[in-house]
Scaffold this motif. Structure first.
Motif, PDB file in Angstrom:
ATOM      1  N   MET A 651      -2.096  -2.894   8.898  1.00  0.00           N
ATOM      2  CA  MET A 651      -1.736  -3.235  10.242  1.00  0.00           C
ATOM      3  C   MET A 651      -0.743  -2.346  11.197  1.00  0.00           C
ATOM      4  N   HIS A 652       0.166  -1.589  10.414  1.00  0.00           N
ATOM      5  CA  HIS A 652       0.939  -0.691  10.822  1.00  0.00           C
ATOM      6  C   HIS A 652       0.016   0.486  11.513  1.00  0.00           C
ATOM      7  N   MET A 653      -0.851   0.875  10.775  1.00  0.00           N
ATOM      8  CA  MET A 653      -1.537   2.083  10.888  1.00  0.00           C
ATOM      9  C   MET A 653      -2.506   1.883  11.916  1.00  0.00           C
ATOM     10  N   LEU A 654      -2.882   0.687  12.096  1.00  0.00           N
ATOM     11  CA  LEU A 654      -3.877   0.273  13.296  1.00  0.00           C
ATOM     12  C   LEU A 654      -3.172   0.393  14.762  1.00  0.00           C
ATOM     13  N   ARG A 655      -1.677  -0.161  14.214  1.00  0.00           N
ATOM     14  CA  ARG A 655      -0.820  -0.150  15.666  1.00  0.00           C
ATOM     15  C   ARG A 655      -0.682   1.224  16.241  1.00  0.00           C
ATOM     16  N   TRP A 708      -9.024   2.609   3.642  1.00  0.00           N
ATOM     17  CA  TRP A 708      -7.815   1.961   3.330  1.00  0.00           C
ATOM     18  C   TRP A 708      -8.151   0.201   3.198  1.00  0.00           C
ATOM     19  N   VAL A 709      -9.173  -0.170   3.298  1.00  0.00           N
ATOM     20  CA  VAL A 709      -9.704  -1.492   3.402  1.00  0.00           C
ATOM     21  C   VAL A 709     -10.386  -1.765   1.892  1.00  0.00           C
ATOM     22  N   TYR A 710     -11.681  -0.884   2.106  1.00  0.00           N
ATOM     23  CA  TYR A 710     -12.595  -0.894   0.976  1.00  0.00           C
ATOM     24  C   TYR A 710     -12.482   0.193  -0.191  1.00  0.00           C
ATOM     25  N   PRO A 789       5.364  12.103  12.208  1.00  0.00           N
ATOM     26  CA  PRO A 789       6.668  11.733  12.458  1.00  0.00           C
ATOM     27  C   PRO A 789       7.083  10.395  12.474  1.00  0.00           C
ATOM     28  N   ASN A 790       6.233   9.582  13.033  1.00  0.00           N
ATOM     29  CA  ASN A 790       6.357   8.096  13.232  1.00  0.00           C
ATOM     30  C   ASN A 790       5.790   7.167  12.018  1.00  0.00           C
TER      31      ASN A 790
END
Ligand SMILES: [Zn+2]
Length: 796
Positions: A651-655, A708-710, A789-790
């Motif tokens: 979720m964080h990476m999607l954000r 990341w998911v599969y 960096p984030n």
């Protein structure tokens, strides 16, 4: 929390109306239990083939003996290779890469190709006629009664033992008749290389083929699923319609010995054809004493069965009901169940543990339905449940509480204790937070016992904790604090996601280290009620303190949306609910306390994923879509670390790919589009891709999900670069190099270029095998060039 049943119980169209029905369910069940092998039906066999879609059994050379008929039908057999040069084989190729990888992680090969010594077969499908047809065709297949006598003596015990696990299911199939269309096949196989394992082919399951093995680890029994999938002939076939249930009216009386005596009434509507037999789920300790259909008594058959229950992977038990006449399509019936059982455990000091939180009454799958709940209980206790309060009064020594849900929900729980309560109203929502007046005594042995006794608790929840007998210095203050905390979380989420499952939310304690967010009712770990300065909390590491003091209550609050408004389509998609709930909690914390707690939580999730078991990282156990299959004897913590930790990272990476505004818009869109609907991983991918910024690389998020998911893998990434002036232009050239992952691993990683005066450029580089080179023209000399960096990428 988790509540999705792995194998959904749905109903098949049954016998044509008026067809003859065999003896009663109880008689059939007794015949199943007492089945024995038939010495007269033993054959020396050669070259028999038993195909079950992708799975094929070859009985090349050996003996095959059938069991005596049960209600006129042969439902079991044993094959052995006890002859000179005897042989048999099982072959199976899983249909996709993920399943081949899963199989390989257990057996060392992506294809199952195992020679076997013996197999016990239990079946209600067409196995018997298929085998007999081949036996009779070839003259070399001779009847051998003298061998039959020996085999019957040796194998009747194992056949009864294994068959007993499937007793209810076999009875159901027998009573339905016509089993060919929907029957069931189980082979308990003794392999030459792989040892004992099981193969299931169940036409009534969501995934028809399941192969796996029972394993013990740390005194826990695991059914390690090697592979499980929708088999060839079931792909693209619509799922059979379930028995639709709505309008539950439940009246429950809590007795002084903590037995719960319940009358559950519900309206039921059948599918497209008459239903002569119905199947329901209920928690093990609940025993059904009577079932009425439109006021007329029905026969009920209930029994425990370890192997089948492990397969179903919840503390649930299937029971069958034979109505006085088959349920007719389109007609509505009232079903009434009388049941009683001990699902509540006393932890001391009037602290109670509700064991069967989701399945204390009969249900079919988890359907959205309205509930009208009445509880009678000793008046020195407090009892809370979902819905709006209709009435509350005393009757002698009892208190009566009635609540009704204003919207359909999927699960109706309850909780009890001697509570202090705080009530708050925010933006039209009512929140009531309850705390135990006392803390349960630290009785280690008692708690250990409870964990064992509680259905579902053993494998699905962290162990009940040993609580130090220490009250927080001022429980009142902490209760107020939690209440205002949850109220803020509820407000924060409602403002972003829209209305929660129900307008009233009650929070009550559960002794343990976990929480569970049911619609309108949250079970919150007693740990979360302790003051942050209490010894038990101070003894935890930084993430543990954050978890019990802040994350857990926000996570369970977020389940009011993720899991209770939007639901998951199946066990492959359940991670979505946990990841969304966890990341929503982190968003709330970030809003309240800044970025630091989120960074700390993500960091701690990452280190859990990178822990190694037998030289392999926990993350490599399998892709997140394996869901509860990640909970195996190989790495018992993998399910939690991957579902919650990697889920939050996804979720964080999607954000980071979308930006904050688009990410929040996606969450609101998800809530709206999937209100009271089931969400699959693929539907989520398509929805999420609509919220990517224009001209994004990987615009359908196919690569992102593949990785990341599969897939699995956490890379380490390194940036090299140089700046050169050439012909008046500035060029930034360099490469991003990845390590610690397979050669086919690839992610988009951001390179941030600070140009001074607050100007920043972000370019995404796709990594791969070998350095991923880039060369960009810059408008001015960079002040700083940084890789990610984030923390936009899960990396080492
Ligand atoms: Zn959860």
């Amino acid at each position: 929390m988790r509540w999705e049943f792995w194998v959904a119980v749905c109903l098949w169209p049954g016998l044509a109306q008026g067809a003859a029905r065999p003896a009663s369910a109880a008689d059939v069940a007794r015949e199943v239990r007492e089945v024995s092998l038939d010495a007269g039906e033993c054959y020396r066999v050669r070259d028999l083939v038993l195909p079950k879609d992708e799975a094929r059994l070859f009985f090349t050379d050996g003996y095959l003996i059938f069991a005596k008929p049960v209600a006129g039908v042969r439902m079991s057999a044993v094959f052995t290779t006890d002859v000179e040069g005897g042989d048999a084989e099982v072959l199976m190729l899983p249909p996709n890469r993920g399943e081949r990888r899963s199989l390989a992680s257990y057996t060392g090969a992506p294809i199952l190709n195992e020679h076997l010594m013996a197999a016990v077969l239990i079946f209600s499908d067409d196995t018997y006629p298929k085998l007999m047809e081949q036996i009779q065709k070839n003259e070399a297949n001779q009847r051998v009664p003298e061998m039959g006598a020996i085999m019957a003596e040796h194998w009747t015990g194992p056949v009864r033992n294994i068959g007993a696990s499937f007793q209810t299911r076999l009875v159901w199939d027998l009573l339905l008749g016509e089993p060919q269309g929907h029957g069931f096949f189980a082979a308990s196989i003794s392999g030459r290389k792989l040892g004992n394992f099981d193969l299931y082919y169940d036409r009534n399951a969501r995934e028809q083929i399941v192969i796996g093995k029972l394993n013990m680890r740390d005194n826990h029994l695991f059914f390690d699923v090697w592979t499980s999938f929708v088999s060839r002939s079931f792909r693209n076939r619509p799922v059979d319609q379930e028995l639709a249930l709505d309008g539950f009216r439940i009246e429950a009386t809590l007795k002084p010995d903590l037995n719960l005596s319940v009358v559950t009434r519900v309206k039921a509507k059948g599918g497209a054809t008459p239903l002569p037999v119905l199947a329901f789920d209920i928690a093990h300790p609940m025993r059904i004493s009577a079932v009425l259909v439109d006021g007329k008594p029905a026969e009920v058959l209930q029994r425990e069965s370890m192997r089948a229950e492990l397969l179903r992977n919840v503390g649930n038990e299937m029971f069958v009901v034979v109505p006085p006449a088959p349920l007719q399509p389109g007609r509505e019936y009232e079903l009434e169940f009388r049941h009683e059982g001990k699902v509540i455990f006393d932890a001391g000091n009037h602290v109670y543990y509700v064991g069967a939180r989701a399945n204390w009454f009969p249900n079919v799958g988890l359907q959205f339905a309205k509930y009208d709940l009445t509880f009678r209980y000793p008046k020195d206790l407090d009892l809370v449940t979902a819905g709006e309060l209709v009435e509350e009064h005393e009757e002698g020594d009892l208190r009566v509480t009635r609540r009704r849900t204003s919207a359909p929900i999927r699960i109706a729980g309850f909780n009890l204790g001697q509570y202090e309560r705080v009530r708050l109203k925010r933006n039209g929502y009512t929140l009531e937070v309850c705390a135990n007046r006392a803390i349960e005594p630290a009785l280690e042995s008692k708690r250990a016992e409870m964990v064992e006794a509680m259905p579902g608790a053993r494998q699905h929840e962290p162990e009940i904790m040993i609580m130090p007998p220490e009250l927080s210095p001022d429980p009142e203050v902490r209760l107020q604090e939690i209440a205002s905390e949850i109220a803020s979380a509820l407000e924060f989420m409602a403002a972003r996601f829209g209305p929660p499952a129900l307008p009233t939310l009650t929070v009550a304690p559960v002794p343990g280290r976990f929480g569970q967010g049911f619609p309108g009712l949250i079970y919150l770990s007693t740990m979360s009620y302790l003051a942050p300065q209490s010894k038990a909390i101070r003894s935890l590491d930084a993430h543990g303190r954050l978890f019990f003091s802040d994350i857990l209550q926000a996570h369970e609050t977020a389940h009011q949306w993720w899991g209770n408004v939007v639901t998951s389509a199946g066990y492959h998609d359940e991670w979505l609910m946990e990841a969304l709930a966890d990341y929503s909690a982190l968003l709330y914390l970030e809003n309240k306390n800044g970025a630091q707690p989120v960074a700390m939580a993500l960091d701690s999730y990452k280190s859990n994923l990178l822990q190694t078991v037998n030289g392999k990282t926990v993350e490599s156990t399998g892709p997140i879509v394996l869901g509860m299959r990640l909970e195996t004897s190989k790495a018992p913590t993998a399910y939690y670390s991957i579902t919650y930790g990697k889920g939050s990272w996804i979720m964080h990476m999607l954000r980071r790919r979308m930006g904050d505004d688009r990410f929040l818009a996606m969450l609101a869109g998800l809530r709206k589009e999937y209100e009271r609907k089931a969400l699959s991983t693929e539907q989520f991918r398509l929805l999420a891709s609509r919220f990517l910024p224009p001209q994004s690389a990987d615009p359908q998020l196919e690569d992102f999900f593949d990785q990341w998911v599969y897939g699995t893998g956490i890379p380490s990434l390194k940036l090299n670069y140089s700046v050169k002036a050439k012909g008046g232009a500035l060029r930034l050239t360099g490469a991003v190099t990845q390590n610690d992952v397979d050669s086919d691993f690839s992610v988009l990683a951001p390179v941030e270029i600070q140009l001074g005066h607050g100007k920043t450029l972000t370019r995404w580089v796709r990594t791969g095998e070998g350095p991923a080179a880039f060369s960009w023209t810059l408008p001015s000399a960079p002040v700083k060039v940084q890789l990610d960096p984030n923390f936009s990428v899960l990396r080492r």
